[in-house]
Write a protein that holds these residues in place. Structure first.
Motif, PDB file in Angstrom:
ATOM      1  N   VAL A 115     -24.790  43.886   0.284  1.00 18.06           N
ATOM      2  CA  VAL A 115     -23.814  44.524   1.168  1.00 18.06           C
ATOM      3  C   VAL A 115     -23.953  46.027   1.042  1.00 18.06           C
ATOM      4  O   VAL A 115     -24.080  46.555  -0.068  1.00 18.06           O
ATOM      5  CB  VAL A 115     -22.377  44.093   0.786  1.00 18.06           C
ATOM      6  CG1 VAL A 115     -21.356  44.757   1.707  1.00 18.06           C
ATOM      7  CG2 VAL A 115     -22.247  42.577   0.845  1.00 18.06           C
ATOM      8  N   GLY A 116     -23.967  46.700   2.167  1.00 19.46           N
ATOM      9  CA  GLY A 116     -24.080  48.159   2.142  1.00 19.46           C
ATOM     10  C   GLY A 116     -23.816  48.697   3.529  1.00 19.46           C
ATOM     11  O   GLY A 116     -23.307  47.987   4.394  1.00 19.46           O
ATOM     12  N   GLU A 117     -24.168  49.970   3.723  1.00 23.63           N
ATOM     13  CA  GLU A 117     -23.985  50.545   5.052  1.00 23.63           C
ATOM     14  C   GLU A 117     -25.030  49.999   6.005  1.00 23.63           C
ATOM     15  O   GLU A 117     -26.163  49.705   5.625  1.00 23.63           O
ATOM     16  CB  GLU A 117     -24.147  52.067   4.974  1.00 23.63           C
ATOM     17  CG  GLU A 117     -22.868  52.771   4.599  1.00 23.63           C
ATOM     18  CD  GLU A 117     -23.037  54.281   4.624  1.00 23.63           C
ATOM     19  OE1 GLU A 117     -23.922  54.777   5.358  1.00 23.63           O
ATOM     20  OE2 GLU A 117     -22.285  54.949   3.906  1.00 23.63           O
ATOM     21  N   SER A 118     -24.659  49.926   7.269  1.00 25.97           N
ATOM     22  CA  SER A 118     -25.622  49.513   8.294  1.00 25.97           C
ATOM     23  C   SER A 118     -26.631  50.621   8.522  1.00 25.97           C
ATOM     24  O   SER A 118     -26.314  51.795   8.314  1.00 25.97           O
ATOM     25  CB  SER A 118     -24.901  49.259   9.618  1.00 25.97           C
ATOM     26  OG  SER A 118     -24.125  48.108   9.514  1.00 25.97           O
ATOM     27  N   PRO A 119     -27.841  50.271   8.964  1.00 21.02           N
ATOM     28  CA  PRO A 119     -28.769  51.327   9.374  1.00 21.02           C
ATOM     29  C   PRO A 119     -28.174  52.117  10.539  1.00 21.02           C
ATOM     30  O   PRO A 119     -27.301  51.621  11.246  1.00 21.02           O
ATOM     31  CB  PRO A 119     -30.016  50.550   9.807  1.00 21.02           C
ATOM     32  CG  PRO A 119     -29.548  49.167  10.073  1.00 21.02           C
ATOM     33  CD  PRO A 119     -28.378  48.933   9.183  1.00 21.02           C
ATOM     34  N   LYS A 120     -28.700  53.342  10.693  1.00 20.18           N
ATOM     35  CA  LYS A 120     -28.101  54.245  11.670  1.00 20.18           C
ATOM     36  C   LYS A 120     -28.072  53.654  13.091  1.00 20.18           C
ATOM     37  O   LYS A 120     -27.087  53.757  13.803  1.00 20.18           O
ATOM     38  CB  LYS A 120     -28.862  55.574  11.657  1.00 20.18           C
ATOM     39  CG  LYS A 120     -28.183  56.638  12.508  1.00 20.18           C
ATOM     40  CD  LYS A 120     -28.801  57.994  12.304  1.00 20.18           C
ATOM     41  CE  LYS A 120     -28.137  59.089  13.139  1.00 20.18           C
ATOM     42  NZ  LYS A 120     -27.884  58.771  14.527  1.00 20.18           N
ATOM     43  N   TRP A 121     -29.172  52.999  13.477  1.00 15.39           N
ATOM     44  CA  TRP A 121     -29.216  52.501  14.864  1.00 15.39           C
ATOM     45  C   TRP A 121     -28.075  51.523  15.130  1.00 15.39           C
ATOM     46  O   TRP A 121     -27.461  51.532  16.197  1.00 15.39           O
ATOM     47  CB  TRP A 121     -30.577  51.874  15.193  1.00 15.39           C
ATOM     48  CG  TRP A 121     -30.874  50.550  14.492  1.00 15.39           C
ATOM     49  CD1 TRP A 121     -31.590  50.393  13.345  1.00 15.39           C
ATOM     50  CD2 TRP A 121     -30.461  49.229  14.898  1.00 15.39           C
ATOM     51  NE1 TRP A 121     -31.663  49.064  13.003  1.00 15.39           N
ATOM     52  CE2 TRP A 121     -30.978  48.323  13.947  1.00 15.39           C
ATOM     53  CE3 TRP A 121     -29.739  48.731  15.980  1.00 15.39           C
ATOM     54  CZ2 TRP A 121     -30.779  46.937  14.017  1.00 15.39           C
ATOM     55  CZ3 TRP A 121     -29.537  47.346  16.064  1.00 15.39           C
ATOM     56  CH2 TRP A 121     -30.046  46.463  15.075  1.00 15.39           C
ATOM     57  N   LEU A 122     -27.778  50.702  14.123  1.00 11.71           N
ATOM     58  CA  LEU A 122     -26.743  49.689  14.310  1.00 11.71           C
ATOM     59  C   LEU A 122     -25.357  50.344  14.318  1.00 11.71           C
ATOM     60  O   LEU A 122     -24.524  50.068  15.189  1.00 11.71           O
ATOM     61  CB  LEU A 122     -26.844  48.632  13.197  1.00 11.71           C
ATOM     62  CG  LEU A 122     -25.792  47.536  13.190  1.00 11.71           C
ATOM     63  CD1 LEU A 122     -25.735  46.805  14.528  1.00 11.71           C
ATOM     64  CD2 LEU A 122     -26.077  46.526  12.074  1.00 11.71           C
ATOM     65  N   ALA A 123     -25.157  51.248  13.346  1.00  8.69           N
ATOM     66  CA  ALA A 123     -23.867  51.947  13.295  1.00  8.69           C
ATOM     67  C   ALA A 123     -23.631  52.720  14.595  1.00  8.69           C
ATOM     68  O   ALA A 123     -22.539  52.691  15.161  1.00  8.69           O
ATOM     69  CB  ALA A 123     -23.837  52.878  12.096  1.00  8.69           C
ATOM     70  N   ASP A 124     -24.681  53.393  15.101  1.00  5.09           N
ATOM     71  CA  ASP A 124     -24.553  54.170  16.338  1.00  5.09           C
ATOM     72  C   ASP A 124     -24.186  53.289  17.522  1.00  5.09           C
ATOM     73  O   ASP A 124     -23.365  53.639  18.361  1.00  5.09           O
ATOM     74  CB  ASP A 124     -25.863  54.902  16.642  1.00  5.09           C
ATOM     75  CG  ASP A 124     -26.020  56.147  15.770  1.00  5.09           C
ATOM     76  OD1 ASP A 124     -25.038  56.491  15.075  1.00  5.09           O
ATOM     77  OD2 ASP A 124     -27.119  56.736  15.782  1.00  5.09           O
ATOM     78  N   ARG A 125     -24.843  52.132  17.589  1.00  6.03           N
ATOM     79  CA  ARG A 125     -24.556  51.259  18.728  1.00  6.03           C
ATOM     80  C   ARG A 125     -23.110  50.763  18.697  1.00  6.03           C
ATOM     81  O   ARG A 125     -22.457  50.667  19.729  1.00  6.03           O
ATOM     82  CB  ARG A 125     -25.511  50.081  18.744  1.00  6.03           C
ATOM     83  CG  ARG A 125     -26.890  50.512  19.179  1.00  6.03           C
ATOM     84  CD  ARG A 125     -27.791  49.344  19.444  1.00  6.03           C
ATOM     85  NE  ARG A 125     -29.096  49.842  19.833  1.00  6.03           N
ATOM     86  CZ  ARG A 125     -30.101  49.062  20.186  1.00  6.03           C
ATOM     87  NH1 ARG A 125     -29.948  47.740  20.172  1.00  6.03           N
ATOM     88  NH2 ARG A 125     -31.245  49.577  20.540  1.00  6.03           N
ATOM     89  N   LEU A 126     -22.637  50.459  17.494  1.00  8.53           N
ATOM     90  CA  LEU A 126     -21.244  50.025  17.398  1.00  8.53           C
ATOM     91  C   LEU A 126     -20.309  51.158  17.807  1.00  8.53           C
ATOM     92  O   LEU A 126     -19.348  50.956  18.548  1.00  8.53           O
ATOM     93  CB  LEU A 126     -20.925  49.551  15.974  1.00  8.53           C
ATOM     94  CG  LEU A 126     -21.599  48.236  15.568  1.00  8.53           C
ATOM     95  CD1 LEU A 126     -21.356  47.938  14.093  1.00  8.53           C
ATOM     96  CD2 LEU A 126     -21.118  47.065  16.418  1.00  8.53           C
TER      97      LEU A 126
END
Lengths: 630, 253
Positions: free
Chosen positions: A94-105
């Motif tokens: 468990v950790g932070e999402s990669p940037k592309w995923l976080a950005d899309r959300l």
């Protein structure tokens, strides 16, 4: 964007978020099945543009353990839960999402939480199908006995967003041996949720009866991303797609070990839909002349969205992609093809055949005639009011609108209110008498009918007959002109004289003419409305002597010139009404008297405002030879 | 005693009546028949027969007023109609195709009101059933009616829409005749198009509920917002003025 509007959906707005754009699409309610996911919209675009659609990866390596090593799974009611898949995923980081995923959300207005939760949310937005991940180790027992069952009376669930819900009958929960984990199809539970220490997951994808979802979210007053999607009805086939996509992302982004198998309860498999269509049917309904090769060109483009077609003699058999629950019948496949062909290519035709002989509608004819007589011959003005009211025989059980709890059964209260309201504006309107009517419906326990309500109210300056006399004169006149007598309910009230009649009875013995004649002649073609002020008006009178023979209009002109607040204020004239009310000649002089009504669009006028104008008007009048304001 | 002599000032028509006269006259010229349905409707003709089955979101209490003390023949609560489309089954049940009809009146929505939302709004609906009624005729008929009404050639565009009783379902936008997509335009808000009509080919389920043989006949139907269209025909900025019973509106017409 224009393509989306013309072929698919209305666009509510476009917003730039970071380097990305969020297009807010108003998904039509029959397209929630597929287009509440980005892929659904992408499929439409692939067909419209005839471009390849690259589908996201759904493949992942399999570990050597089995889901059944960890859980058992059952569904009590497979009418309400139409499919359920459970799969164990081990050893996630468990950790932070990669940037592309976080950005899309973020672009779609969601808050990134951690990679696991983000993946399940992202998959739902991509595919429509909601997905949930439990922390496997928080579930009770060694082998977890998971079941989707009815909630017990009074059973409580702590949900993810915080708070606790008490469940009622016919609500479903996903449960382990010890307690309900969540509200099935509505929201995940707090005590089985993924946190920073989570190691192993149980991934759950379910499908539900949309009516169950709607009833439950209404009863609980809990609308979630999941209920919005489930309520539209989601294809059971999407559970497969969405489970695989989730596993692929868990493997790729969280290092998850995906169990080699899953438990999939899917008792009645969705039957593959085949829509049938002939070219002639398409052309006939759409009003175009496509050739078979043109139609086949569109069908070939539609392959990009998963349609598969064959032609058997003159009939096209078109296999519909699983998620498109809205495409089954002839008209539905016609719509799908016509959208992709482009409604902009449909040419206007006004070729309605005269194969039908219309009749004159008796009720509409006489309603129109009665209005015409009242307005054009008897001097009454027409109002529209609400049929809904706060009194009447028929009462609503669920009105959300203030003052509208019933349907009115009589016109009298409406007309009385109209008299009270409008008499206040008599001076503003330049009237010394209010004569009004409404012709509309009343409804009651045993039925409804068209009714006419009329009302008369005199102002203090009225010099004619009493209200009750005026009213009976009008009724007599109307009946004479119609050639029929009605049963009128007539009453004198503080607010004025009021009458009501059942028009359907009034005209019952009259014959239906063969044409509408002149009854629809009054036209609004060149009319424009001028907003009226919400502020109170002020009434002043002015009287003056003028040389004999001076016309009222000439005096009015002088007054109007001076009616504004000051020459350059830009507020327009405050003088909104001039009504002559008394003219007489004595010797060499003619006396004129006027009611002057002052009102501003911007504010309430003070005495000072009006006095200043009055002084200017007086001065202007007195400069004319022989004029003298009294 | 002659109060009603020549000195009696003429009264005024309500703007919606003037507009109705103008619109209905266009339909009569096209050979349409005027008809009407009841305002208090049953579950069957307001919902069920129009392909809005039990559980359909449009039946929600937040959209529909249900009457507490009056039940229909089906034993279900009656309601003031939520649209005029009852006639899509009522008229065919009483008449044989082909036909072209127009009907109008109030429809009721259980929602709070503001300048653009009206709980009791006025609509004009038209329906054509013939052997070859199609989308081209639908577009042509709408353009003809709007062009005559506005006194200038009106172009329209069809967009996908969804209403359970029609399929294909379409929204019809009218090309703005006031401006060339100027920001702040009162009619099109700068978009250049204004949605004015909800329409489509009649769903065969609905036609069959009206007793029509769908192997032979097909139809289209569409609804125009009577009050909404009046708003930009006459430049009225608040939809609630129509039902306000106020002579300050009427006497301008």
């Amino acid at each position: 964007m224009r393509l989306i509007v013309l072929h698919s959906f209305e666009i509510e707005g476009v917003k730039k978020v970071g380097d990305d754009y969020a297009i807010d699409i108003d998904v039509l309610s029959n397209r929630g099945h597929d287009a509440l996911g980005h892929l659904g919209v992408a499929r439409d675009l692939a067909v419209i543009l005839d471009r390849d659609l690259t589908l996201p990866s759904r493949t992942y390596p399999l570990a050597d353990f089995s889901t059944k090593d960890y859980i058992t799974f059952g569904i009590d009611d497979t009418e309400l839960v139409t499919r359920g898949i459970m799969r164990v995923v081990r050893d996630v980081k468990v950790g932070e999402s990669p940037k592309w995923l976080a950005d899309r959300l973020l672009t779609t207005g969601q808050r990134p939480i951690n990679n696991i939760v983000d993946i399940t949310n992202y998959v739902a937005y991509e595919s429509v199908q909601p997905v949930h991940a439990y922390d496997l180790d928080k579930l009770a027992g060694n082998i977890k006995k998971i079941i989707v069952r009815d909630a017990k009376a009074g059973e409580k669930v702590k949900v993810l967003k915080g708070g606790e819900y008490e469940l009622g009958e016919r609500m479903l929960v996903v449960s382990d041996e010890s307690h309900a984990l969540d509200i099935a199809g509505v929201m995940g539970g707090a005590d089985s949720s993924v946190d920073a220490n989570t190691k192993n997951l149980l991934v759950w994808v379910g499908n539900f009866d949309p009516i169950y979802i709607r009833k439950t979210r209404k009863a609980l007053k809990l609308i979630t991303d999941a209920t919005k999607r489930y309520e539209q009805g989601i294809s059971n086939e999407l559970a497969r797609v969405s489970m695989d996509r989730t596993c692929a992302l868990l493997s790729e982004l969280a290092g998850g070990q995906i169990a080699k198998d899953e438990i999939d309860i899917y008792p009645s498999k969705q039957v593959e839909a085949v829509a049938k269509l002939k070219l002639v049917q398409f052309n006939s309904l759409v009003g175009v002349n496509l050739t078979s090769s043109e139609l086949e060109g569109i069908l070939n483009r539609m392959k990009r969205a998963g349609y598969v077609w064959t032609k058997i003699r003159d009939e096209y058999q078109i296999k519909v992609p699983g998620e498109r629950l809205d495409v089954r019948e002839l008209h539905e496949i016609v719509e799908e093809i016509a959208r992709m062909y482009g409604y902009d290519k449909v040419k206007s035709k006004l070729a309605l055949k005269n194969d039908f002989t219309p009749k004159v509608h008796k009720g509409f004819y006489y309603n129109s005639l009665i209005k015409k007589l009242l307005v054009e011959q008897l001097g009454f003005s027409e109002l529209y009011n609400y049929v809904m009211s706060n009194e009447g025989e028929l009462e609503f059980e669920n009105s959300q609108v203030e003052g509208m709890s019933h349907l009115r059964s009589s016109m009298v209260p409406t007309i009385e209110r109209n008299l009270v309201q409008n008499i206040k504006n008599a001076d503003l309107l330049g009237l010394d008498q209010i004569r009004l009517f409404e012709l509309n419906k009343v409804a009651y326990l045993s039925g409804e009918h068209w009714a006419l309500g009329i009302g008369v109210k005199n102002t203090h300056t009225w010099k004619g007959a009493k209200e009750s006399v005026m009213l009976s004169e009008a009724i007599k006149n109307l009946e004479e002109k119609l050639g029929s007598k009605g049963e009128w309910q007539i009453m004198g009230t503080q607010s004025g004289a009021i009458a009501e009649v059942n028009i359907e009875k009034l005209i019952q013995n009259l014959s239906t003419p063969s044409s509408y004649g002149h009854v629809l002649n009054a036209t609004g073609m060149s009319k424009k409305f001028k907003p009226y002020s919400q502020y109170p008006f002020v009434l002043r009178d002015i009287a003056l002597w003028t040389p004999v023979g001076t016309k009222s209009e000439d005096v009015e002109k002088i007054i109007k010139n001076e009616g504004g607040p000051s020459t350059n204020s830009g507020q327009g004239s405050w003088l909104v009404q001039i009504t002559p009310f008394d003219t007489f000649t004595k010797g060499e002089q003619t006396s004129h008297a006027f009611h002057l009504v002052f009102q501003s669009m911007q504010r309430t006028l003070t005495d000072g405002d009006v006095n200043a104008v009055h002084v200017r008007i007086t001065k202007a009048l007195n400069t004319h030879p022989g004029f003298s304001v009294r | 005693m002659t109060h009603m002599d020549k000195s009696t000032p003429r009264g005024h028509y309500h703007p919606l009546t003037l507009m109705l006269n103008d619109i209905v006259s266009i339909y009569i010229e096209l050979g349409f028949e005027v008809t009407e349905g009841p305002i208090v409707d049953s579950d069957w003709s307001n919902f069920e027969a129009l392909n809005m089955k039990y559980g359909h979101p449009a039946r929600d209490a937040q959209d529909t007023f249900y009457i507490k003390n009056k039940k229909g023949p089906d034993g279900l609560p009656m309601m003031p109609r939520t649209q005029l489309s009852q006639m899509q089954v009522m008229y065919p049940l009483a008449h044989k195709p082909p036909f072209k009809i127009v009907y109008f009146g109030k429809a009721f929505r259980n929602e709070n009101m503001d300048a653009t939302h009206e709980a009791e709004h006025s609509q004009i609906e038209a329906m054509v059933v013939s052997e070859k009624a199609n989308l081209g005729e639908l577009k042509g008929t709408i353009e003809h009616v709007l062009s005559k009404f506005f006194g200038t050639k009106i172009e329209t565009r069809l967009r996908p829409g969804y209403f359970p009783f029609v399929e294909p379902g379409l929204e019809v936008d009218m090309k703005c005749f006031l401006c060339k997509a100027t920001p702040g335009c009162p009619i099109c808000k700068g978009i250049g198009w204004r949605e004015v009509v909800a329409s489509g080919m009649m769903n065969p389920i609905v036609l069959r509920n009206g007793g029509v043989d769908t192997d032979k006949w097909q139809g289209f139907a569409y609804a125009i917002g009577w009050d909404r269209l009046a708003m930009f025909k006459y430049g009225i900025n608040d939809i609630r003025l129509f039902n306000a019973g106020d002579l300050r509106l009427t006497n301008q017409f």
